[in-house]
Design a protein around this motif. Sequence first.
Motif, PDB file in Angstrom:
ATOM      1  N   LYS A   8      44.123  33.750  66.792  1.00  0.00           N
ATOM      2  CA  LYS A   8      43.846  35.057  66.180  1.00  0.00           C
ATOM      3  C   LYS A   8      43.566  34.914  64.694  1.00  0.00           C
ATOM      4  O   LYS A   8      42.636  35.525  64.162  1.00  0.00           O
ATOM      5  CB  LYS A   8      45.030  36.004  66.401  1.00  0.00           C
ATOM      6  N   ILE A   9      44.383  34.111  64.004  1.00  0.00           N
ATOM      7  CA  ILE A   9      44.203  33.923  62.563  1.00  0.00           C
ATOM      8  C   ILE A   9      42.863  33.269  62.265  1.00  0.00           C
ATOM      9  O   ILE A   9      42.134  33.697  61.360  1.00  0.00           O
ATOM     10  CB  ILE A   9      45.368  33.095  61.975  1.00  0.00           C
ATOM     11  N   ILE A  10      42.519  32.248  63.033  1.00  0.00           N
ATOM     12  CA  ILE A  10      41.238  31.557  62.819  1.00  0.00           C
ATOM     13  C   ILE A  10      40.073  32.504  63.079  1.00  0.00           C
ATOM     14  O   ILE A  10      39.097  32.523  62.318  1.00  0.00           O
ATOM     15  CB  ILE A  10      41.156  30.294  63.698  1.00  0.00           C
ATOM     16  N   ASN A  11      40.167  33.306  64.130  1.00  0.00           N
ATOM     17  CA  ASN A  11      39.100  34.271  64.422  1.00  0.00           C
ATOM     18  C   ASN A  11      38.950  35.283  63.299  1.00  0.00           C
ATOM     19  O   ASN A  11      37.827  35.631  62.911  1.00  0.00           O
ATOM     20  CB  ASN A  11      39.359  34.972  65.749  1.00  0.00           C
ATOM     21  N   GLU A  12      40.079  35.757  62.745  1.00  0.00           N
ATOM     22  CA  GLU A  12      40.016  36.707  61.634  1.00  0.00           C
ATOM     23  C   GLU A  12      39.377  36.059  60.407  1.00  0.00           C
ATOM     24  O   GLU A  12      38.552  36.677  59.733  1.00  0.00           O
ATOM     25  CB  GLU A  12      41.417  37.211  61.291  1.00  0.00           C
ATOM     26  N   ASN A  47      35.898  37.089  58.517  1.00  0.00           N
ATOM     27  CA  ASN A  47      35.819  37.341  57.075  1.00  0.00           C
ATOM     28  C   ASN A  47      34.785  36.438  56.422  1.00  0.00           C
ATOM     29  O   ASN A  47      34.043  36.872  55.543  1.00  0.00           O
ATOM     30  CB  ASN A  47      37.181  37.134  56.409  1.00  0.00           C
ATOM     31  N   ALA A  48      34.732  35.181  56.835  1.00  0.00           N
ATOM     32  CA  ALA A  48      33.752  34.247  56.269  1.00  0.00           C
ATOM     33  C   ALA A  48      32.337  34.709  56.609  1.00  0.00           C
ATOM     34  O   ALA A  48      31.432  34.647  55.767  1.00  0.00           O
ATOM     35  CB  ALA A  48      33.995  32.832  56.794  1.00  0.00           C
ATOM     36  N   GLU A  49      32.146  35.184  57.828  1.00  0.00           N
ATOM     37  CA  GLU A  49      30.820  35.663  58.229  1.00  0.00           C
ATOM     38  C   GLU A  49      30.424  36.878  57.388  1.00  0.00           C
ATOM     39  O   GLU A  49      29.280  36.979  56.917  1.00  0.00           O
ATOM     40  CB  GLU A  49      30.819  36.022  59.716  1.00  0.00           C
ATOM     41  N   GLU A  50      31.363  37.796  57.167  1.00  0.00           N
ATOM     42  CA  GLU A  50      31.082  38.962  56.339  1.00  0.00           C
ATOM     43  C   GLU A  50      30.762  38.533  54.906  1.00  0.00           C
ATOM     44  O   GLU A  50      29.840  39.068  54.290  1.00  0.00           O
ATOM     45  CB  GLU A  50      32.274  39.919  56.352  1.00  0.00           C
ATOM     46  N   ASP A  51      31.498  37.570  54.387  1.00  0.00           N
ATOM     47  CA  ASP A  51      31.236  37.071  53.037  1.00  0.00           C
ATOM     48  C   ASP A  51      29.842  36.457  52.943  1.00  0.00           C
ATOM     49  O   ASP A  51      29.120  36.665  51.955  1.00  0.00           O
ATOM     50  CB  ASP A  51      32.282  36.029  52.615  1.00  0.00           C
ATOM     51  N   LEU A  52      29.469  35.703  53.957  1.00  0.00           N
ATOM     52  CA  LEU A  52      28.145  35.081  53.951  1.00  0.00           C
ATOM     53  C   LEU A  52      27.040  36.133  54.019  1.00  0.00           C
ATOM     54  O   LEU A  52      26.021  36.015  53.328  1.00  0.00           O
ATOM     55  CB  LEU A  52      28.011  34.081  55.092  1.00  0.00           C
ATOM     56  N   HIS A  53      27.228  37.159  54.838  1.00  0.00           N
ATOM     57  CA  HIS A  53      26.219  38.220  54.917  1.00  0.00           C
ATOM     58  C   HIS A  53      26.092  38.951  53.584  1.00  0.00           C
ATOM     59  O   HIS A  53      24.997  39.384  53.209  1.00  0.00           O
ATOM     60  CB  HIS A  53      26.552  39.217  56.035  1.00  0.00           C
ATOM     61  N   SER A  54      27.191  39.063  52.858  1.00  0.00           N
ATOM     62  CA  SER A  54      27.130  39.751  51.560  1.00  0.00           C
ATOM     63  C   SER A  54      26.325  38.956  50.531  1.00  0.00           C
ATOM     64  O   SER A  54      25.873  39.508  49.516  1.00  0.00           O
ATOM     65  CB  SER A  54      28.543  40.021  51.041  1.00  0.00           C
ATOM     66  N   LEU A  55      26.114  37.673  50.774  1.00  0.00           N
ATOM     67  CA  LEU A  55      25.325  36.843  49.856  1.00  0.00           C
ATOM     68  C   LEU A  55      23.823  36.990  50.060  1.00  0.00           C
ATOM     69  O   LEU A  55      23.036  36.544  49.231  1.00  0.00           O
ATOM     70  CB  LEU A  55      25.713  35.363  50.023  1.00  0.00           C
TER      71      LEU A  55
END
Length: 81
Positions: free
Chosen positions: A59-63, A67-75
Amino acid sequence: MYIKLPKETKDGIKEEIISFFYEERDEEIGEIAAEAFLDFCLEKLGPYFYNEGVQDAIKIINERNMNAEEDLHSLKRNVSR
């Protein structure tokens, strides 16, 4: 699956088991009985706790991945056409 504990840890847990039986059940058990009880718990119950720990880690890794995917999209930058 069998969990190997350091001697100091195992000795401490055995003392806790002895205290539990005395305080909660008014039974006196020795170190051999406490060790047998501990071995039983590790063998029979340990895998359930281990699997729950693995599930929590998933669960922690998926979260974090989300978050990493959202951060990358924000770039991403706007592309004008």
